[in-house]
Every structure is written in C-alpha cells, then in structure tokens.
Design a protein around this motif. Structure first.
Motif, short mmCIF file in Angstrom:
data_model
loop_
_atom_site.label_atom_id
_atom_site.label_comp_id
_atom_site.label_asym_id
_atom_site.label_seq_id
_atom_site.Cartn_x
_atom_site.Cartn_y
_atom_site.Cartn_z
N THR A 99 0.85 -1.20 0.00
CA THR A 99 0.00 0.00 0.00
C THR A 99 0.88 1.25 0.00
OG1 THR A 99 -0.13 -0.18 2.40
CG2 THR A 99 -1.99 -1.04 1.17
N ASN A 100 0.21 2.37 -0.26
CA ASN A 100 0.91 3.65 -0.23
C ASN A 100 2.00 3.77 -1.29
OD1 ASN A 100 0.37 5.93 1.12
ND2 ASN A 100 2.04 5.75 2.60
N LEU A 101 1.76 3.18 -2.42
CA LEU A 101 2.71 3.36 -3.53
C LEU A 101 2.57 4.79 -4.05
CD1 LEU A 101 2.03 -0.03 -5.31
CD2 LEU A 101 4.32 0.79 -4.73
N PRO A 102 3.68 5.42 -4.46
CA PRO A 102 3.58 6.78 -5.01
C PRO A 102 2.92 6.76 -6.39
CG PRO A 102 5.82 5.96 -5.15
CD PRO A 102 5.03 4.92 -4.43
N PRO A 103 2.61 7.91 -6.96
CA PRO A 103 2.06 7.93 -8.32
C PRO A 103 2.93 7.07 -9.25
CG PRO A 103 2.10 10.13 -7.39
CD PRO A 103 2.74 9.22 -6.38
N LEU A 104 2.26 6.45 -10.22
CA LEU A 104 2.87 5.36 -10.97
C LEU A 104 4.29 5.61 -11.46
CD1 LEU A 104 -0.20 4.08 -12.97
CD2 LEU A 104 0.53 3.64 -10.63
N ALA A 105 4.52 6.74 -12.11
CA ALA A 105 5.84 6.95 -12.72
C ALA A 105 6.95 7.03 -11.69
CB ALA A 105 5.80 8.21 -13.57
N GLN A 106 6.58 7.32 -10.43
CA GLN A 106 7.64 7.47 -9.41
C GLN A 106 7.92 6.20 -8.59
OE1 GLN A 106 6.15 10.82 -7.15
NE2 GLN A 106 5.66 11.78 -9.11
N ALA A 107 7.09 5.18 -8.78
CA ALA A 107 7.29 3.97 -7.97
C ALA A 107 8.56 3.26 -8.41
CB ALA A 107 6.09 3.05 -8.13
N THR A 108 9.28 2.72 -7.42
CA THR A 108 10.55 2.04 -7.73
C THR A 108 10.66 0.75 -6.91
OG1 THR A 108 11.68 3.20 -5.94
CG2 THR A 108 11.83 4.19 -8.14
N GLY A 109 11.66 -0.05 -7.28
CA GLY A 109 12.02 -1.19 -6.45
C GLY A 109 11.42 -2.51 -6.90
N THR A 110 11.75 -3.55 -6.14
CA THR A 110 11.31 -4.90 -6.48
C THR A 110 10.83 -5.64 -5.23
OG1 THR A 110 13.56 -5.71 -6.17
CG2 THR A 110 12.89 -5.20 -8.43
N LEU A 111 9.97 -6.60 -5.49
CA LEU A 111 9.49 -7.51 -4.45
C LEU A 111 9.75 -8.92 -4.96
CD1 LEU A 111 7.57 -8.42 -2.07
CD2 LEU A 111 5.69 -8.07 -3.67
N PHE A 121 8.21 -2.60 -9.42
CA PHE A 121 7.26 -1.50 -9.22
C PHE A 121 7.50 -0.36 -10.22
CE2 PHE A 121 7.20 -3.68 -5.15
CZ PHE A 121 5.84 -3.85 -4.99
N SER A 122 8.45 -0.53 -11.12
CA SER A 122 8.71 0.52 -12.11
C SER A 122 8.45 -0.03 -13.51
CB SER A 122 10.16 0.98 -11.99
OG SER A 122 11.00 -0.15 -12.09
N GLY A 123 8.54 0.85 -14.49
CA GLY A 123 8.35 0.44 -15.89
C GLY A 123 6.94 -0.07 -16.12
N ASP A 124 6.82 -1.18 -16.86
CA ASP A 124 5.48 -1.75 -17.12
C ASP A 124 5.07 -2.72 -16.03
OD1 ASP A 124 5.16 -0.39 -19.49
OD2 ASP A 124 6.25 -1.92 -20.63
N ASN A 125 5.78 -2.68 -14.91
CA ASN A 125 5.47 -3.51 -13.75
C ASN A 125 5.40 -4.99 -14.10
OD1 ASN A 125 3.26 -0.89 -13.44
ND2 ASN A 125 5.06 -1.06 -12.12
N PRO A 126 6.44 -5.50 -14.72
CA PRO A 126 6.41 -6.94 -15.03
C PRO A 126 6.55 -7.81 -13.79
CG PRO A 126 8.55 -6.02 -15.60
CD PRO A 126 7.69 -4.86 -15.17
N PHE A 127 5.92 -8.95 -13.87
CA PHE A 127 6.05 -9.97 -12.83
C PHE A 127 6.65 -11.20 -13.50
CE2 PHE A 127 4.59 -13.79 -10.71
CZ PHE A 127 4.86 -13.50 -9.37
N TRP A 128 7.57 -11.87 -12.83
CA TRP A 128 8.16 -13.09 -13.40
C TRP A 128 8.05 -14.24 -12.42
CZ3 TRP A 128 12.24 -15.15 -10.64
CH2 TRP A 128 12.85 -14.29 -9.71
N LEU A 129 8.07 -15.43 -12.98
CA LEU A 129 7.99 -16.65 -12.18
C LEU A 129 8.98 -17.63 -12.79
CD1 LEU A 129 6.05 -17.79 -9.98
CD2 LEU A 129 4.69 -18.74 -11.82
N SER A 130 9.75 -18.31 -11.97
CA SER A 130 10.77 -19.21 -12.53
C SER A 130 10.79 -20.57 -11.82
CB SER A 130 12.16 -18.57 -12.42
OG SER A 130 13.14 -19.52 -12.78
#
Ligand code: FRU
Length: 564
Positions: A405-417, A436-445
């Motif tokens: 929660t509390n993510l900043p406006p989209l273009a400013q969000a950074t980092g990874t989970l 949390f940046s760019g097109d917000n890709p999620f990956w699974l391996s």
C-alpha cells in the motif's frame, strides 16, 4: 490431445477383448478396476500435493461434471485412466468435498467400455424433471459427456438417482451427433437458461463452438455458432459458458475456450471472452483474446454448476499441459500423474486499468485449511528480507500474501518484491518477483529445479506478465505452494499463474525480499502453513481408502459470497 484421441479406442480394445456389450448401468470392464469402492491411494509421496486434488493412482486430466449439490457437497469428476499413468482408457473418476480442498475419493462414476472411452463433459441437476428420468425427486443428476470411439465422437447422457454416485446410461443414446458425423466433436458443457437447457460444444478442428438448446436434455437443436475467436491453436476444446458477475453491479456472460496445442508458450491454454448471451447467441464484447493463466499448467477448466445465483462462479482447472503431462516424473516414481489447480472464485471487472475487461480469479476461501497461527507476519517490511524455515509444516504446503500500500504515483514507484521457496538440502528453488517501475512486469521461474525441467524441452521454465499498477497505490501478491505446484495471484487476482515443478530435494525455506522500494510504501507479509488434507484421512497403513461407506453428504456448507 490431438493425436491421442485416435489411439484411444485401439488401446482400450487391447486391454480386454473379451467383453463387448455396453452395460445399462456403467460398470468396469477391466479386471482390477473396482466398481464398488474407490481406488486406494498413497498420498505420501514427495511430490503429492496436500491441498490440491490428485487421483489415487494413475492418470488424470480434465475436470468434468463439476457441480454443487443441495447438501453443500462439491462434486468433482475427472478424466481418469485407472489402468495406466498415461491417457487412454478414459473413465469419469469422482471425488467430493465440503470445502473444495479436503477431497474424499469416491468410486468411479462412469466407466469406459472395451471400444469406447468417456471423454469430457458436464453435469446438471434436473430439478423440474424435464428429462422425465426423475418422477419422484427434485435432485436428479444428469451427466452429458462425449463418447469417444475410433470412428466418431458423439454426445451421450447418463442419469443418477443417488445424487451423482452411480449412473445409468440413457437407452436412446447418443443424444447428439455432428452432421456429417465427426471424430472431433466433443466436450459438452450444459447450463440452464431461463426456460431451456443450453449446450456449448467444440467442433475442435473447425474452431467452432456450437451452441445447442434443449427442453429435456434429450433432443438438441442447433442455435448458433461462435467461430474462430481469439487464439486458435490447432484445436478448440472444453468450452464453458457462464453468467458472470461484474464488480460494481450487473452481470455479463463469459465464454471460455481451451486450445491445444497453440498457447503462446506452447501446448495447452485457456482463453476467455466476456460478452452477452440471449439464450441462443453469444457475442463477445470485443475482438481481444484474454488468457486465463499466464503459466503453463492450467487447462480444460470448468465452472461448477448449481451455485446459488448470488454466489461468484467457482472454476477448477487441470494443472498440466499436454506437451508434458504424460512424461512428468510423478508417474514412474509415485504412480500418479496430474493434479487439479486450486478452486478459484471468479468475477469480471471492467476498466480497472487501461487493459479493460479482466476475469478476476482468487483462491476459494482457504480458512478451513489454514494452520491455527501464521508462520510469518510482518506489517511493514521496508527494504529488507524475511527468511523462514518451514520444515515443521508437515504438508509442505503454504499460503502467502503480500499487501503493498501507499505506492507513489505510478511513474515514481521504484524497487522490487521477490520471493523464493528453496530446498536447504539441494539448493533448488522456485521463485518470482515484481517490479514497481516500468510496465510492472512480474516473473515466475522454475528454472532452478533439478531433473525434469532440465530434460524436457517443452517444460518452459520462466513465465512473465505485465500488470500495470492500480491508480489507488496498492498491489497484492498471494499464492499457494504445495510440494509440486505453485499458484500465484497478482493484484487481487487480475493475473494468475500455475506452474508445476519436481524438485529432487524437499522445499523447506521461504524468503520474501524487497529492495529499492519508495520510503513511504508499506509492504505487509503473511505466510501460513496449510493442513495436509490427505494425511488427515489416511488409515493407519498410510493409505487413503476414500468413501468406502455410504454416499450420505452431511450438513450444508456455506458458499462464499463476494464482498463488493
Ligand atoms: C482436453 C481433452 C478433451 C477430451 C479429453 C480426453 O484435455 O483432449 O477435449 O474430451 O481431454 O481425455
């Protein structure tokens, strides 16, 4: 199953050439396939899922005939070959559950004959006795399925007076044949629409979903076709048509079509089309092909029949892919192949983000199988790592949830989970992560798992999806890992993925890690151990014998309703 279907009839004949009459009540023709009790199963294997359904022995594929009865018992039937760990001698296996996670094996419901197999289909409850089979009851059950022979695929019905445990073949079968006759016409899914029955069925190689209507389940009239929509692959299979609630109000209809092979990543996939339906014709809202699961192990899914109108539809799919289902190592090493995915509660949203319509899928209420207290909770992770040993969870199955929660406006969000489930003995792992940046890709391996993934070229080892962030500054990731299956649900279920994997070592360590995220962002993590639903019902010898007593179903279950 393109090439397999033709081989089926020949295989079945070879198994027992001495019996040739189709019995009125469906019974087994193979010596060793019991008709009066479930097949016993050993659910202790290292890869045996503990909160997912898998067959007692041998080979399973599609879910069939899914319905909820008036006592609150969920019925799951499935494509089942009780005599081999590959497809071929297809019966309808059967299991029941009060919570969709704790499954009780039942005796086989519908049996193959020497020269025909029982392919996929559906079940309805004929409350008003439209069929005439049930003059004295309102809970009569009718199964509608494809009879596969070497020459033709036809649609048959069988009826049950005892709530779906034993079936009698209709003497005037088949109730529907393609014209001209076809050996690629299959998988009828039937629903009730206002005052008549509706069947959707695949003309597999023509890329046509036929829509038929009937007053009585016996006489079927062609009403319309839904043709060449979305990804075609090489065949259409297992269509579903279901009324689907839309978040915030109305309802829509949803057509789901399974295609095989032809998934963008290879093999089997399910696509869906939101749209309108007037009792005879289905029209999709747009020309887009939307994919139900971005992993490779969710196919031929089916919505349960018989839910109350106000409940969200519940979907269950086969957790495998025809590209490798018959090669995975559980066959030779543990004597079974394939599990079902988690039951998923579903509804539609529109324009939640710029991608428009989306089918939301979330795990059905897990509370009955959560262990009493969480393994990990952390309400504000910041930029750090959580690590836990879960070798004390005897099921080896976990539920995990990360609320951001509390993510900043989209273009400013950074980092990874990121998250990783690993084995302390072999260092193998399955893992995933979100940007949390760019097109917000999620990956699974599943790349870092030894054995099968390294030897089968179709066992693709990485998956990804773009999942644009919500304008409200939130993101959720939840999932279940269960010995050899991982399922993840992103953003409240807007995207989901199922991946099977077969590690040499036992996975016993979970890690959740954030890095570079904005200071004000709050990351809350919960990880729960899950019960072992199979160990709970094993006898002293460790074997699960299933329902060897009566078919009485006990108290009513509460069906989970949507919170809007
Ligand atoms: C889908 C499918 C169906 C068919 C069944 C046979 O996986 O190929 O089209 O009815 O499996 O087992």
């Amino acid at each position: 199953m393109l090439l397999l279907s033709l081989a089926f009839a020949a295989m079945a004949v070879a198994q027992n050439a001495s019996t040739s009459l189709t019995p009125a009540t469906t019974t087994a023709f193979d010596a060793g396939v019991p008709t009066d009790a479930p097949i016993p199963g050993d659910y202790n294997g290292q890869w045996r899922p503990q909160v997912h359904f898998s067959p007692p022995t041998n080979f399973m594929n599609d879910p069939n005939g899914c319905f909820l009865d008036g006592n609150g018992t969920w019925h799951l039937y499935y494509q089942y070959n009780p005599t081999a760990t590959v497809a071929g001698n297809q019966h309808w296996g059967h299991a029941t559950s009060k919570d969709l996670y704790t499954w009780q094996n039942e005796k086989i419901a519908i049996f193959a004959t020497p020269d025909s197999q029982i392919f996929s289909g559906s079940i309805v409850i004929d409350t008003n006795n439209t069929s005439g089979f049930f003059p004295n009851q309102t809970d009569g059950v009718v199964a509608i399925y494809t009879l596969n022979t070497a020459a033709e695929q036809t649609q048959e019905i069988a009826y049950s007076f005892d709530g779906g445990y034993t079936f009698t073949n209709y003497t005037s079968n088949p109730v529907l044949r393609a014209s001209p006759p076809s050996n690629q016409f299959r998988d009828p899914k039937v629903i009730w629409y206002e005052d008549h029955w509706v069947m959707v069925i695949a003309y597999s190689q023509e890329f046509v979903i036929g829509i038929f209507t009937s007053p009585d389940l016996k006489e079927w009239t062609h009403a319309s076709n839904f043709t060449s929509h979305g990804l075609l692959g090489l065949q259409y299979e297992c269509p579903n048509l279901v009324s689907m609630p839309v978040l915030g109000g109305d309802s829509m209809w949803l057509m789901a079509i399974s295609i095989n092979p032809g998934a963008p990543l290879g093999g089997s996939i399910t696509e869906y089309f939101p749209g309108t339906f007037n009792g005879t014709h289905f029209e999709a809202v747009d020309a887009a092909a939307r994919i139900a699961d971005f992993g490779k192990d969710s196919y031929a899914g089916q919505f349960f029949y018989g839910l109350p109108e106000e409940a969200d539809p519940v979907f269950i799919a086969w957790s495998s892919n025809w590209q490798y289902a018959q090669q995975v190592p559980t066959g030779p090493q543990e004597g079974w192949r394939s599990a079902m995915g988690l039951p998923r509660r579903s509804y539609l949203v529109n324009n939640a983000t710029r991608t428009g319509w989306a089918l939301i899928s979330v795990p059905y209420d897990l509370t009955p199988i959560l262990l009493p207290s969480p393994l990990i909770t952390n309400s504000s992770l910041g930029n750090s790592t959580l690590l836990a040993d879960y070798s004390s969870v005897s099921s080896g199955a976990l539920y995990f949830r990360v609320n951001v929660t509390n993510l900043p406006p989209l273009a400013q969000a950074t980092g990874t989970l990121n998250f990783t489930f690993s084995s302390s003995s072999t260092r193998e792992s399955v893992s995933g992560g979100f940007y949390f940046s760019g097109d917000n890709p999620f990956w699974l391996s599943r790349q870092n798992v030894l054995g099968f993934s390294q030897t089968n070229p179709f066992f693709t080892d990485k998956f990804s999806v773009g999942n644009v962030l919500n304008p409200d500054g939130t993101f959720t990731l939840e999932g279940v890992i269960d010995r050899s299956i991982l399922e993840v649900f992103l953003d409240g279920g807007r995207n989901s993925a199922t991946a099977t994997f077969y590690p040499e070592g036992v996975l016993d360590t979970v890690e959740v890690r954030t890095s570079g995220i904005n200071e004000e962002t709050v990351v809350a993590v919960e990880v729960w151990g899950l019960k072992s639903t199979w160990a709970e019902q094993a006898s002293e010898d460790g074997i699960v014998y299933g329902n060897v007593g009566s078919s009485a179903s006990g108290n009513a279950t509460q069906v989970v309703r949507r919170k809007m």
